[in-house]
Design a protein around this motif. Structure first.
Motif, PDB file in Angstrom:
ATOM      1  N   ILE A  68       0.781  -1.144  -0.096  1.00  0.00           N
ATOM      2  CA  ILE A  68       0.041   0.162   0.028  1.00  0.00           C
ATOM      3  C   ILE A  68       0.983   1.333   0.105  1.00  0.00           C
ATOM      4  O   ILE A  68       1.761   1.498   0.872  1.00  0.00           O
ATOM      5  CB  ILE A  68      -0.960   0.076   1.100  1.00  0.00           C
ATOM      6  N   ASP A  93      -3.410   4.843  -0.692  1.00  0.00           N
ATOM      7  CA  ASP A  93      -4.954   4.499  -0.739  1.00  0.00           C
ATOM      8  C   ASP A  93      -5.817   5.052  -0.169  1.00  0.00           C
ATOM      9  O   ASP A  93      -5.640   5.314   1.392  1.00  0.00           O
ATOM     10  CB  ASP A  93      -4.840   2.968  -0.178  1.00  0.00           C
ATOM     11  N   TYR A  97     -13.165  -3.725   0.234  1.00  0.00           N
ATOM     12  CA  TYR A  97     -12.110  -3.538   1.270  1.00  0.00           C
ATOM     13  C   TYR A  97     -12.364  -5.000   1.952  1.00  0.00           C
ATOM     14  O   TYR A  97     -11.132  -5.539   2.215  1.00  0.00           O
ATOM     15  CB  TYR A  97     -11.868  -2.678   1.889  1.00  0.00           C
ATOM     16  N   ILE A 142       2.538  -1.403   4.650  1.00  0.00           N
ATOM     17  CA  ILE A 142       2.187   0.048   4.304  1.00  0.00           C
ATOM     18  C   ILE A 142       3.146   0.794   4.183  1.00  0.00           C
ATOM     19  O   ILE A 142       3.855   1.168   5.050  1.00  0.00           O
ATOM     20  CB  ILE A 142       1.031   0.280   5.458  1.00  0.00           C
ATOM     21  N   CYS A 202      -2.476   5.318   3.969  1.00  0.00           N
ATOM     22  CA  CYS A 202      -3.638   4.182   3.947  1.00  0.00           C
ATOM     23  C   CYS A 202      -4.861   4.767   4.605  1.00  0.00           C
ATOM     24  O   CYS A 202      -4.630   4.807   6.027  1.00  0.00           O
ATOM     25  CB  CYS A 202      -3.157   2.876   4.781  1.00  0.00           C
ATOM     26  N   CYS A 232      -9.294   1.733   3.716  1.00  0.00           N
ATOM     27  CA  CYS A 232      -8.089   1.095   3.590  1.00  0.00           C
ATOM     28  C   CYS A 232      -7.549   0.467   5.040  1.00  0.00           C
ATOM     29  O   CYS A 232      -7.047  -0.454   5.239  1.00  0.00           O
ATOM     30  CB  CYS A 232      -7.053   1.846   3.199  1.00  0.00           C
ATOM     31  N   THR A 233      -7.981   1.298   6.177  1.00  0.00           N
ATOM     32  CA  THR A 233      -7.640   0.952   7.617  1.00  0.00           C
ATOM     33  C   THR A 233      -8.144  -0.567   8.063  1.00  0.00           C
ATOM     34  O   THR A 233      -7.770  -0.873   9.161  1.00  0.00           O
ATOM     35  CB  THR A 233      -8.052   2.200   8.444  1.00  0.00           C
ATOM     36  N   ILE A 283      -1.551   6.688   8.441  1.00  0.00           N
ATOM     37  CA  ILE A 283      -2.857   6.052   8.579  1.00  0.00           C
ATOM     38  C   ILE A 283      -4.004   7.036   8.853  1.00  0.00           C
ATOM     39  O   ILE A 283      -3.548   8.015   9.715  1.00  0.00           O
ATOM     40  CB  ILE A 283      -2.874   4.797   9.597  1.00  0.00           C
TER      41      ILE A 283
END
Length: 148
Positions: free
Chosen positions: A25, A28, A36, A52, A56, A60-61, A80
């Protein structure tokens, strides 16, 4: 089939080589939650790794709640981002309308370490709350080995 010493050496090297991430990733920004969920469930079932290595955000998380944390790592470029779930703006005349049910669903997937961070940072809101690579993120997921 006869295995020569060269073939045996190649097979042993391949067996000893650590598996690379199937999902890398880098940028994203999220999307449809159900997509997802399906993608991450496949990765979990195949016991694949996730790296990652950048942004993200949003859906995505969900990776943290579906893929085992020991199969995920973050690089120094990781970022994140969490926010409340909202309905597709195509169906709300372009207005961001939050979904309490969707937000509750997201939270149900997250491990306690993610939920704790979210609570300590004021809960999920319409605004993106980000964790950059560092101590706070490492409380959730391990940094990647040096090779990344």
């Amino acid at each position: 089939m006869r295995i020569t010493p060269l073939v045996a050496l190649l097979l042993s090297v391949l067996a000893a080589t650590p598996a690379r991430a199937v999902l890398h990733i880098t940028r994203d920004h999220g999307g449809y939650v159900e997509e997802y969920k399906a993608k991450y469930k496949q990765i979990r079932e195949r016991r694949e790794r996730v790296v990652i290595d950048g942004i993200c955000n949003s859906a995505c998380t969900l990776v943290f709640g579906i893929v085992p944390l020991n199969k995920i790592c973050v690089t120094p470029r990781a970022s994140i981002g969490f926010h409340q779930a909202y309905y597709d703006k195509a169906f709300t005349f372009g207005i961001k309308v939050t979904s309490l049910e969707g937000t509750s669903d997201l939270m149900s997937y997250y491990p306690d370490t993610v939920k704790d961070w979210i609570r300590r940072n004021g809960g999920l809101t319409t605004e993106m709350k980000k964790i950059k690579n560092g101590v706070d993120l490492w409380k959730i997921v391990d940094p990647c080995p040096e090779e990344w």
